[in-house]
Design an enzyme around this catalytic site. Structure first.
Site, mmCIF file in Angstrom:
data_model
loop_
_atom_site.group_PDB
_atom_site.id
_atom_site.type_symbol
_atom_site.label_atom_id
_atom_site.label_comp_id
_atom_site.label_asym_id
_atom_site.label_seq_id
_atom_site.Cartn_x
_atom_site.Cartn_y
_atom_site.Cartn_z
ATOM 1 C CG ASP A 83 -1.996 -0.950 1.194
ATOM 2 O OD1 ASP A 83 -2.093 -1.648 0.166
ATOM 3 O OD2 ASP A 83 -2.769 -1.021 2.171
ATOM 4 C CE1 TYR A 86 -2.497 2.327 -6.846
ATOM 5 C CE2 TYR A 86 -3.147 3.560 -4.884
ATOM 6 C CZ TYR A 86 -3.351 3.218 -6.213
ATOM 7 O OH TYR A 86 -4.396 3.782 -6.906
ATOM 8 C CG ASP A 87 -0.899 5.022 -0.318
ATOM 9 O OD1 ASP A 87 -1.814 4.844 -1.150
ATOM 10 O OD2 ASP A 87 -0.980 4.688 0.865
ATOM 11 C CB SER A 132 -9.871 6.350 -1.733
ATOM 12 O OG SER A 132 -10.123 5.710 -2.906
ATOM 13 C CG LEU A 133 -10.811 7.103 3.912
ATOM 14 C CD1 LEU A 133 -10.743 6.164 5.097
ATOM 15 C CD2 LEU A 133 -11.454 8.417 4.303
ATOM 16 C CD GLU A 164 -15.102 5.209 11.844
ATOM 17 O OE1 GLU A 164 -15.622 4.195 11.407
ATOM 18 O OE2 GLU A 164 -15.651 6.322 11.838
ATOM 19 C CE LYS A 166 -7.533 2.409 5.322
ATOM 20 N NZ LYS A 166 -8.099 1.285 4.636
ATOM 21 C CG ASP A 168 -6.648 -5.084 5.580
ATOM 22 O OD1 ASP A 168 -7.026 -4.605 4.485
ATOM 23 O OD2 ASP A 168 -5.565 -5.679 5.720
ATOM 24 C CD GLU A 224 -13.582 -2.395 4.692
ATOM 25 O OE1 GLU A 224 -14.284 -1.381 4.446
ATOM 26 O OE2 GLU A 224 -12.457 -2.574 4.185
ATOM 27 C CE1 TYR A 276 -16.698 2.476 5.753
ATOM 28 C CE2 TYR A 276 -15.916 0.499 6.853
ATOM 29 C CZ TYR A 276 -16.062 1.258 5.706
ATOM 30 O OH TYR A 276 -15.586 0.788 4.517
ATOM 31 C CE LYS A 341 -15.171 7.634 8.822
ATOM 32 N NZ LYS A 341 -16.209 6.627 8.912
ATOM 33 C CE LYS A 365 -3.606 2.187 4.310
ATOM 34 N NZ LYS A 365 -2.853 1.788 3.134
ATOM 35 C CB CYS A 459 3.826 -37.433 -6.491
ATOM 36 S SG CYS A 459 3.514 -37.581 -4.734
ATOM 37 C CB CYS A 462 4.311 -42.055 -4.940
ATOM 38 S SG CYS A 462 3.211 -41.074 -5.982
ATOM 39 C CB CYS A 477 -0.134 -37.104 -6.285
ATOM 40 S SG CYS A 477 0.309 -38.848 -6.354
ATOM 41 C CB CYS A 482 0.537 -41.431 -3.389
ATOM 42 S SG CYS A 482 1.609 -40.158 -2.723
HETATM 43 S S1 IVH Z 1 -15.049 5.828 5.829
HETATM 44 C C1 IVH Z 1 -15.224 8.812 2.328
HETATM 45 N N1 IVH Z 1 -14.286 4.276 7.752
HETATM 46 O O1 IVH Z 1 -10.890 2.337 3.667
HETATM 47 C C2 IVH Z 1 -14.633 7.753 3.146
HETATM 48 N N2 IVH Z 1 -13.603 3.709 5.551
HETATM 49 O O2 IVH Z 1 -8.979 3.787 1.988
HETATM 50 C C3 IVH Z 1 -15.605 6.762 3.492
HETATM 51 N N3 IVH Z 1 -12.293 1.657 5.423
HETATM 52 O O3 IVH Z 1 -12.809 2.482 0.775
HETATM 53 C C4 IVH Z 1 -15.016 5.608 4.134
HETATM 54 N N4 IVH Z 1 -12.325 1.180 7.549
HETATM 55 O O4 IVH Z 1 -13.234 0.569 2.387
HETATM 56 C C5 IVH Z 1 -14.240 4.495 6.436
HETATM 57 N N5 IVH Z 1 -13.717 2.979 9.573
HETATM 58 C C6 IVH Z 1 -13.677 3.185 8.264
HETATM 59 C C7 IVH Z 1 -13.012 2.331 7.380
HETATM 60 C C8 IVH Z 1 -12.989 2.634 6.022
HETATM 61 C C9 IVH Z 1 -11.910 0.796 6.364
HETATM 62 C C10 IVH Z 1 -11.937 1.483 4.007
HETATM 63 C C11 IVH Z 1 -13.032 1.778 3.053
HETATM 64 C C12 IVH Z 1 -12.485 2.771 2.077
HETATM 65 C C13 IVH Z 1 -11.022 2.633 2.313
HETATM 66 C C14 IVH Z 1 -10.349 3.919 1.984
#
Ligand code: IVH
Length: 714
Positions: A83, A86-87, A132-133, A164, A166, A168, A224, A276, A341, A365, A459, A462, A477, A482
């Site tokens: 991740d 990627y970020d 996404s976040l 809250e 996150k 996975d 989730e 959530y 949030k 993260k 295998c 055997c 196999c 065997c």
């Molecule tokens: S709020 C506008 N709350 O994280 C944002 N997302 O990287 C609305 N995720 O696509 C999402 N835990 O799948 C929110 N407590 C949480 C979360 C959460 C996991 C995921 C969610 C989102 C991704 C973003």
């Protein structure tokens, strides 16, 4: 660098690595001692001459790379980048676009919300995009997020945040119209997702109907879907028992389960859902994030409210981040960070959105607990059903206090995807906090003479040639003699959940087979004290204990016995269904295909596996030998007490609860479930869209009721 439309995994990785190495002061590929250090010292820092060296062609390539990484992540659940990397690529793209706005192409990933949609399921639009976040990686990033928020709002005072976990897993939208769950839609590309309603309805904690008097006209609940760590380990164990592929981590297991085209398979897997956030809604009002959670609670929607916290300043947010990081391993589910949030929805509205994410929230993260080690060799193991599993043997490495020295590579597809080779330096972590999982190969440390790994054609036990099938990734196999397969079948037979022969460890089973003492299950019951005493390192006491524990295992249950036979697809639960249905072993042995199909929860796959197994006369003889050796079963007892005592029921159509739950409730209260309509049937319980059973029951004048009436009887 050259541009190509679809790059293979290796090119994709190499090109991405090129950007990461060239434009960042540090990246995953760089050799450092271990994962955690790599993480903590890493910063998203571009090198100074980015402006001069980055060309428009590079920009287009970067767009293409990120698009392909999105596809791997969203469509195939097979990301090849961490991740974090990627970020970084994504940050680089945003940075380059800021410097060169004229280069921006409409298909840039920054203009899209995510990957694309699979074709397996019907598609459905989200009324509001599922975004996404933005990601943060440490306390300092969180303080910077708070700064940005306050600057945007022009506020000097502290801001209140809602924090809250996150989760996975897989994000999901549940659409309730007038209180009824009408759709469950995956995130998909953020705008359009896949309709997985039937699969999601199998999750027990999700209400199909909101339990309130005046439900809102519309409520889109976002949350989730995931699998708890313990359930994931059990699921993998049962996959292994059934001779099926295991999952690399809970997230993959959840993703694979949600996308199962066969709802029965999904229903059998332990999915969970935690709400959530909200999508669109009508007829409800909120002022704060807490109000949203209170609403979820009042509608009996599952949340993890106990793990959330209202923080009155950025410092409190950082404290929450640190304390949550401390306890993350003790939680029942995987979490890779926290989500922060802005508490007030009014302020959220003011802050608004960027292209892919809201300005009012961020994900922080956790550094992954990873280690770095080297693969010494790859060995193949043969399972009970003949499935071959490649396993990486590594230089022992300690991760979060546990020494790890081998990791399953699952199958050839997985090996190819990660391009894992003997001699490679790899980054490893523990999936679900337990199972070692190879995250990636450190390509920069690869030996020049290394070659791709291919599972051998024969295998390992055997040397019989292996069978490769188009339908499944597993290689098998097929030699019925065997010794490797035999050892694994015997180990399964003797295991705790099967016949539970306590003192018979795997090591002894290997010896018995190698010495030719045991060739069939029943041979265990023919072992004599003298046979054991002639074996090396076998003392009198231990021989006596072993004989006693073999003897003790003879008294068992029909369910355990059926499970221990190792018939393909018959796990513990199915074995229980069979035992409860047939009550006596003879009924099971003599059952016709038609009768087998009437066992609750048994599909055609299981029926034909049972049939195939009995086709082999040796198997039937083996059951007889075991019984002749003294194996006996406790009576299967059905609960015959309760308000439904003496009444028989059959269900048709969709009820407001899952079939399984309905049947369990009826049986627990003394009722009996029949498998077809007959004049013996007392009640046909009818739900939405009933099948042909309704007409048949009407003809036979069987009493027809709905679920409400069953509840009244209780
Ligand atoms: S709020 C506008 N709350 O994280 C944002 N997302 O990287 C609305 N995720 O696509 C999402 N835990 O799948 C929110 N407590 C949480 C979360 C959460 C996991 C995921 C969610 C989102 C991704 C973003």
């Amino acid at each position: 660098m050259t541009m190509s439309k679809t790059l293979n995994t290796e090119q994709l990785f190499k090109n991405s690595d090129f950007f990461l190495k060239k434009y960042f002061t540090d990246s995953s590929g760089s050799a450092q001692e271990n994962g955690s250090e790599r993480w903590s010292s890493a910063k998203i820092t571009f090198i100074a001459n980015l402006e001069k060296s980055f060309t428009e062609t590079d920009y287009k390539l970067l767009c293409e790379l990120i698009t392909q990484h999105d596809k791997l992540y969203h469509q195939q659940d097979k990301p090849i980048l961490t991740d974090f990397d990627y970020d970084r690529l994504y940050q680089l793209l945003l940075h380059v676009e800021k410097l060169n706005p004229t280069w921006i192409i409409p298909s840039s990933p920054s203009k899209k919300v995510g990957g694309q949609v699979l074709t397996h399921f019907e598609k459905a639009s989200h009324r509001k995009p599922m975004l996404s976040l933005a990601n943060s990686y440490n306390g300092q990033d969180l303080l910077a997020f708070d700064e940005r928020v306050r600057k945007f709002l022009n506020l000097e005072t502290e801001i209140t945040y809602f924090c809250e976990p996150k989760f996975d897993g897989l994000s999901m939208e549940l659409v309730y119209e007038n209180g009824l769950l009408t759709k469950a839609i995956t995130r998909g590309d953020g705008l359009i997702g896949e309709l997985v309603t039937e699969n999601i309805k199998t999750i027990k904690s999700i209400p199909h109907k909101l339990k309130i008097k005046n439900p809102p006209a519309l409520l889109e609940v976002r949350g989730e879907v995931l699998i708890h760590k313990k359930d994931f380990l059990d699921l993998n164990l049962s996959q292994e028992n059934l001779g099926l592929q295991t999952f690399a981590n809970p997230r993959n297991a959840a993703a694979g389960t949600v996308r199962q085209l066969d709802t029965a398979v999904t229903a059998d897997r332990p999915l969970k859902f935690y709400a959530y956030a909200l999508g669109d809604y009508q007829g409800v009002e909120f002022k704060t994030q807490s109000d949203i959670y209170s609403l979820f609670k009042s509608f009996s929607l599952p949340t993890k409210e106990d793990l959330t916290q209202i923080c009155h300043s950025a410092t409190e947010v950082v404290e929450y981040y640190n304390s949550f990081m401390e306890k993350r391993h003790s939680l029942e589910f995987d979490t890779d960070g926290i989500v922060v949030k802005v508490f007030s929805l009014k302020l959220q509205e003011e802050l608004g959105f960027l292209a892919r994410s809201p300005r009012w929230a961020t994900a922080a993260k956790f550094p992954p607990e990873q280690g770095k080690t080297q693969i010494l060799e790859i060995v193949c193991q043969v399972g009970r059903t003949g499935a071959i599993t490649p396993v990486a043997i590594m230089k022992p490495v300690k991760i979060a206090g546990v020494t790890i020295s081998n990791a399953t590579l699952h199958n050839q597809e997985e090996i190819d995807r990660k391009d894992v080779r003997v001699g490679d330096t790899i980054i490893i972590q523990r999936a679900g906090d337990v199972i070692p999982e190879i995250v990636e190969v450190v390509l920069s440390a690869r030996q020049a003479d290394s070659i791709p790994y291919k599972i051998p054609d024969f295998c390992p036990s055997c040397h019989h040639s292996l069978s490769f099938s188009e339908e499944e990734v597993a290689v098998r196999c097929t030699n019925s003699h065997c010794p490797g397969k035999l050892k694994e079948s015997l180990k399964h037979f003797a295991s705790r959940r099967a016949m539970n022969i306590e003192k018979l460890g795997d090591r002894w089973i290997d010896i018995f087979v190698d010495k030719g003492l045991v060739k069939h299950f029943s041979d265990f019951y023919k072992l004599r004290r003298e046979d054991l005493l002639q074996l090396e390192r076998q003392g009198e006491k231990s021989a006596d204990n072993m004989i006693a524990s073999i003897e003790k295992s003879k008294k068992t249950t029909l369910a355990r016995f059926i499970f221990s036979l190792g018939i393909r697809f018959i796990g513990e639960t199915t074995a229980k269904h069979i035992a409860n249905h047939f009550i006596k072993i003879d009924n099971f042995i003599n059952a016709s295909e038609e009768e087998l199909r009437q066992v609750p929860e048994i599909g055609p796959k299981v029926t034909s596996a049972i049939f195939e197994w009995f086709l082999n006369k040796e198997n039937l003889n083996e059951i007889k030998s075991l019984i002749a050796c003294g194996v006996s079963f406790e009576e299967v007892t059905r609960n015959t007490e309760g308000p439904l005592k003496g009444k028989s029921f059959l269900i048709t159509g969709t009820l407001p609860l899952s079939r399984d739950d309905a049947k369990n409730i009826i049986e627990k209260n003394g009722g009996k479930i029949l498998s077809s309509v007959s004049s013996k049937l007392n009640y046909l319980v009818v739900g939405d869209d009933p099948g042909s059973k309704l007409e048949k029951a009407q003809n036979l004048k069987v009493t027809i009721i709905n679920w409400n009436e069953v509840e009244k009887m209780l």
